[in-house]
Motif scaffolding. Structure first.
Motif, PDB file in Angstrom:
ATOM      1  N   VAL A  12       0.869  -1.181   0.000  1.00  0.00           N
ATOM      2  CA  VAL A  12       0.000   0.000   0.000  1.00  0.00           C
ATOM      3  C   VAL A  12       0.904   1.229   0.000  1.00  0.00           C
ATOM      4  O   VAL A  12       1.851   1.307   0.784  1.00  0.00           O
ATOM      5  CB  VAL A  12      -0.928   0.020   1.237  1.00  0.00           C
ATOM      6  CG1 VAL A  12      -1.867   1.218   1.174  1.00  0.00           C
ATOM      7  CG2 VAL A  12      -1.717  -1.287   1.350  1.00  0.00           C
ATOM      8  N   LYS A  13       0.606   2.194  -0.865  1.00  0.00           N
ATOM      9  CA  LYS A  13       1.466   3.367  -1.016  1.00  0.00           C
ATOM     10  C   LYS A  13       0.944   4.535  -0.188  1.00  0.00           C
ATOM     11  O   LYS A  13      -0.231   4.893  -0.259  1.00  0.00           O
ATOM     12  CB  LYS A  13       1.565   3.767  -2.482  1.00  0.00           C
ATOM     13  CG  LYS A  13       2.567   4.876  -2.756  1.00  0.00           C
ATOM     14  CD  LYS A  13       2.721   5.143  -4.247  1.00  0.00           C
ATOM     15  CE  LYS A  13       3.455   3.999  -4.935  1.00  0.00           C
ATOM     16  NZ  LYS A  13       3.784   4.355  -6.353  1.00  0.00           N
ATOM     17  N   SER A  14       1.839   5.155   0.576  1.00  0.00           N
ATOM     18  CA  SER A  14       1.478   6.308   1.396  1.00  0.00           C
ATOM     19  C   SER A  14       1.379   7.568   0.540  1.00  0.00           C
ATOM     20  O   SER A  14       1.751   7.577  -0.641  1.00  0.00           O
ATOM     21  CB  SER A  14       2.516   6.524   2.502  1.00  0.00           C
ATOM     22  OG  SER A  14       3.676   7.145   1.973  1.00  0.00           O
ATOM     23  N   ALA A  15       0.904   8.642   1.163  1.00  0.00           N
ATOM     24  CA  ALA A  15       0.825   9.931   0.472  1.00  0.00           C
ATOM     25  C   ALA A  15       2.201  10.415   0.054  1.00  0.00           C
ATOM     26  O   ALA A  15       2.332  11.204  -0.890  1.00  0.00           O
ATOM     27  CB  ALA A  15       0.147  10.957   1.374  1.00  0.00           C
ATOM     28  N   GLN A  16       3.240   9.956   0.740  1.00  0.00           N
ATOM     29  CA  GLN A  16       4.615  10.343   0.417  1.00  0.00           C
ATOM     30  C   GLN A  16       5.292   9.359  -0.539  1.00  0.00           C
ATOM     31  O   GLN A  16       6.479   9.470  -0.811  1.00  0.00           O
ATOM     32  CB  GLN A  16       5.435  10.478   1.704  1.00  0.00           C
ATOM     33  CG  GLN A  16       5.069  11.685   2.556  1.00  0.00           C
ATOM     34  CD  GLN A  16       3.727  11.554   3.256  1.00  0.00           C
ATOM     35  OE1 GLN A  16       3.336  10.461   3.666  1.00  0.00           O
ATOM     36  NE2 GLN A  16       3.015  12.651   3.400  1.00  0.00           N
ATOM     37  N   GLY A  17       4.543   8.387  -1.010  1.00  0.00           N
ATOM     38  CA  GLY A  17       5.060   7.460  -2.008  1.00  0.00           C
ATOM     39  C   GLY A  17       5.781   6.251  -1.462  1.00  0.00           C
ATOM     40  O   GLY A  17       6.384   5.484  -2.221  1.00  0.00           O
ATOM     41  N   VAL A  18       5.725   6.047  -0.147  1.00  0.00           N
ATOM     42  CA  VAL A  18       6.394   4.899   0.476  1.00  0.00           C
ATOM     43  C   VAL A  18       5.453   3.701   0.481  1.00  0.00           C
ATOM     44  O   VAL A  18       4.301   3.806   0.934  1.00  0.00           O
ATOM     45  CB  VAL A  18       6.817   5.240   1.918  1.00  0.00           C
ATOM     46  CG1 VAL A  18       7.427   4.021   2.600  1.00  0.00           C
ATOM     47  CG2 VAL A  18       7.801   6.400   1.931  1.00  0.00           C
ATOM     48  N   GLU A  19       5.939   2.572   0.000  1.00  0.00           N
ATOM     49  CA  GLU A  19       5.109   1.363  -0.021  1.00  0.00           C
ATOM     50  C   GLU A  19       5.346   0.545   1.253  1.00  0.00           C
ATOM     51  O   GLU A  19       6.480   0.305   1.639  1.00  0.00           O
ATOM     52  CB  GLU A  19       5.424   0.508  -1.248  1.00  0.00           C
ATOM     53  CG  GLU A  19       4.922   1.136  -2.539  1.00  0.00           C
ATOM     54  CD  GLU A  19       5.052   0.195  -3.720  1.00  0.00           C
ATOM     55  OE1 GLU A  19       4.188   0.228  -4.599  1.00  0.00           O
ATOM     56  OE2 GLU A  19       6.033  -0.577  -3.746  1.00  0.00           O
TER      57      GLU A  19
END
Length: 202
Positions: free
Chosen positions: A44-51
């Motif tokens: 799942v990808k965060s708003a900051q682009g971290v999976e």
């Protein structure tokens, strides 16, 4: 002894610090183990682009003892996700603690589990959060709020303070301070001190 389970809900565009601030504070508790859960499991990808990998899906998740819902830009979409709302209602029936960071409280409110409870949310998204359920006793000035088994925090970094506050309730002050010291974190330990207050409460 089997450890109790902390379940942290992930959805696309969750706020990274909402999740990993509490994870840092809760990750080494002797009686608990932290798991990620999302609608379908997997990355799942965060708003900051971290999976981040979610071990469980809503369908195969165990009952969690502590449930935490983060906020983030994705929360504005997830308040209309019937699968998520039903998962939260189902889990909430048997949790020891149901918690949120930032606009995660908007999702809990939309699920209907905060009715008549005191709660708070991100002050920059306060109208969005409070509009999800006007029967919630929204606190416009609070770093975090405890009402029964429900613990909701203000925006982003407030979740880390809330997480330590819950450690203090479950264990004691010494344990919470030890975690803060070991992580070199300056704990805002007064739940009522809110520098970002919108100055109103229901």
């Amino acid at each position: 002894m089997t450890k109790k389970k902390i379940g942290i809900v992930l959805f696309n565009e969750f706020e990274t610090l909402d999740v990993f601030g509490p994870v840092e504070m809760w990750g080494d508790l002797p009686d608990y183990q932290v798991f990620m859960v999302s609608q379908n499991g997997g990355l799942v990808k965060s708003a900051q682009g971290v999976e981040t990998n979610a071990t469980y899906s809503f369908d195969n998740a165990p009952q969690f003892d502590i449930l935490m819902v983060p906020g983030g830009m994705g929360a504005r979409r997830e308040v209309n996700n019937s699968a998520l709302l039903e998962f939260l209602r189902r889990q909430d029936k048997k949790t020891e603690w149901t918690t949120s960071v930032c606009t995660g409280s908007a999702i809990l409110a939309k699920a209907g589990v905060l009715k008549g409870r005191r709660a708070t949310s991100n002050k920059l998204a306060y109208e969005f959060a409070t509009s999800q359920d006007r029967s919630v006793l929204w606190q416009g000035s609070a770093r975090w709020v405890v009402d029964g088994k429900y613990v909701t925090s203000s925006g982003v970094s407030a979740g880390t303070d809330m997480a330590l506050g819950l450690v203090e309730i479950i264990y004691n002050r010494q344990v919470a301070e030890k975690i803060a010291h070991e992580t070199e974190y300056i704990w805002n330990d007064n739940a009522a001190t809110d520098l970002f207050s919108v100055g109103k409460s229901d």
